[in-house]
Design an enzyme around this catalytic site. Structure first.
Site, mmCIF file in Angstrom:
data_model
loop_
_atom_site.group_PDB
_atom_site.id
_atom_site.type_symbol
_atom_site.label_atom_id
_atom_site.label_comp_id
_atom_site.label_asym_id
_atom_site.label_seq_id
_atom_site.Cartn_x
_atom_site.Cartn_y
_atom_site.Cartn_z
ATOM 1 N N TRP A 51 26.443 36.813 84.121
ATOM 2 C CA TRP A 51 26.896 37.867 85.037
ATOM 3 C C TRP A 51 27.864 37.247 86.044
ATOM 4 O O TRP A 51 27.547 36.214 86.648
ATOM 5 C CB TRP A 51 25.690 38.466 85.737
ATOM 6 N N ASP A 78 16.318 36.246 85.916
ATOM 7 C CA ASP A 78 16.975 37.449 86.418
ATOM 8 C C ASP A 78 16.570 38.603 85.502
ATOM 9 O O ASP A 78 17.001 38.682 84.357
ATOM 10 C CB ASP A 78 18.496 37.263 86.411
ATOM 11 N N ALA A 98 16.878 42.335 85.236
ATOM 12 C CA ALA A 98 17.562 43.517 85.761
ATOM 13 C C ALA A 98 17.411 44.754 84.886
ATOM 14 O O ALA A 98 17.740 45.858 85.327
ATOM 15 C CB ALA A 98 19.058 43.214 85.938
ATOM 16 N N LYS A 100 18.263 49.853 87.467
ATOM 17 C CA LYS A 100 18.581 50.441 86.166
ATOM 18 C C LYS A 100 17.426 51.258 85.617
ATOM 19 O O LYS A 100 17.596 52.413 85.250
ATOM 20 C CB LYS A 100 18.976 49.349 85.160
#
Length: 394
Positions: free
Chosen positions: A127, A208, A210, A243
């Site tokens: 990212w 991470d 997400a 999300k």
């Protein structure tokens, strides 16, 4: 003071969004910004979230601070959502954060207090905001091989070889699921191998997370993280609600620390809260509160899971149908990897010039590394989109 400053480099994704908004073409397509969109191109408010907000409005009696840790009930349900019963509660501490980015940031700053200027290993690619975020916290980014752009496959042996060269105390950043920007995810066996390597060499896993629920399912998407938590003595997780609850603007997330040493865990958690105090102090309550209400109420949780599964299933179908459209347009299997990947993103392997042509000639907006947002696709435009991509890349 201000006259000594130079303009900051523009965020490429936000700049692309501005270009898209200014484009007057009716048939333009936005595949750049990483938010979920339905078939109408909207980012909806989930039914359970809307109902939770109604309840919060009716029941909330104060707007006073919730405390430095945040909503403790939210922290508890987030810890369970991510780690389930994979570890005992005394091995885990959770605090509420400003979305996933906020969790990444405060964990990185806490790590820098423990090991100043430590090396953090990132996948190549990763990212785009990972490097500035981690560098800003004082850590030193270093990349490990991850993705073969030609085949869409993970370069796992090369990744493991690079990490074998890491030093004890180095941090290894891993995408929990739905790798951004490639969509190429580690298998459970690969998670196990990385966990064993981290335990053997004294590396610190930093996950991470997400997109839980966007890949294979809510439980399936954290199987690797849970396995890691069982195998290593300590790790950190940055979990986002943006999300899977579609509460992007509410900035709800959680920073999770895990350790076998209760005393060291308490010390680390106190430093994490100290970092928060020095940066933004108390977290906002609204996003965390509505997520908590959804997860604590059996009916709302069931409805949320149903709607989330619908979002996930739609992206799986879009991947398959888009790969089929590209196969028809190219008369080849060169894009078949799209159907096999997971989550919101894939990379098409296009050059900057080809991406510019798509934008200028066809009104198709893709970020510069050729990452596309699968959720931005429309079923009725897949064939036209495929033909345009094949035309510029042939």
């Amino acid at each position: 003071m201000f006259e000594k400053l130079q303009p900051a480099p523009p965020d490429k994704i936000l700049a692309l969004l501005a270009q898209y908004r200014e484009d007057g073409r009716a048939d333009k397509i936005d595949l750049g910004v990483g938010v979920y969109k339905d078939e109408q191109g909207e980012t909806p408010v989930m039914r359970s979230i809307r109902e939770a907000e109604k309840r919060l409005y009716e029941e909330q009696t104060t707007k006073s601070y919730v405390g430095l840790q945040g909503d403790k009930a939210f922290c508890a349900v987030m810890g369970t959502l991510v780690l389930g019963d994979a570890i005992l509660g005394e091995r885990m501490r959770v605090c509420q954060s400003l979305g996933g980015s906020g969790a990444l940031s405060i964990i990185a700053m806490m790590i820098n207090r423990a090991r100043p200027n430590a090396t953090v290993w990132l996948s190549d690619p990763s990212w785009p905001n990972h490097i500035p975020l981690l560098s800003g916290a004082g850590l030193k980014p270093q990349s490990y091989p991850y993705y073969d752009a030609a085949t869409g496959a993970i370069l796992f042996e090369e990744m493991m070889a690079a990490l074998r060269g890491a030093e004890a105390g180095d941090i290894v950043l891993l995408h929990g699921c739905c790798h951004n920007p490639t969509g190429a995810d580690l298998s459970l066996e690969q998670w196990a191998a990385i966990a064993d390597l981290c335990a053997e060499k004294g590396l610190f896993p930093f996950v991470d997370l997400a997109y839980q629920g966007f890949g294979d399912g809510l439980e399936e998407d954290v199987a690797g993280v849970r396995l890691m938590a069982q195998k290593v003595p300590e790790l950190a997780i940055a979990a986002s609600c943006s999300k899977n609850f579609a509460v992007y603007r509410e900035r709800a997330g959680a920073a999770i620390l895990v350790s076998n040493d209760a005393g060291a865990l308490d010390n680390a958690f106190s430093q994490l809260l100290s970092v928060k105090r020095s940066v933004y102090s108390m977290p906002p309550d609204h996003g965390g509160a509505i997520v908590r209400i959804v997860l604590e109420d059996a009916g709302l949780r069931a409805d949320w899971m149903e709607e989330l599964e619908g979002m996930r299933s739609r992206m799986v179908t879009l991947r398959r149908d888009f790969a089929d459209a590209l196969r028809r347009a190219s008369n080849s299997e060169r894009f078949d990897f799209i159907a096999e990947q997971k989550g919101m993103f894939s990379r098409l392997g296009l050059t900057t010039g080809q991406i510019d042509t798509l934008r200028n000639d066809h009104g198709i907006y893709i970020v510069g590394d050729s990452r596309i947002n699968i959720a931005g696709l429309h079923h009725d435009k897949l064939d036209d989109l495929a033909r345009a991509i094949v035309a510029v890349s042939s």
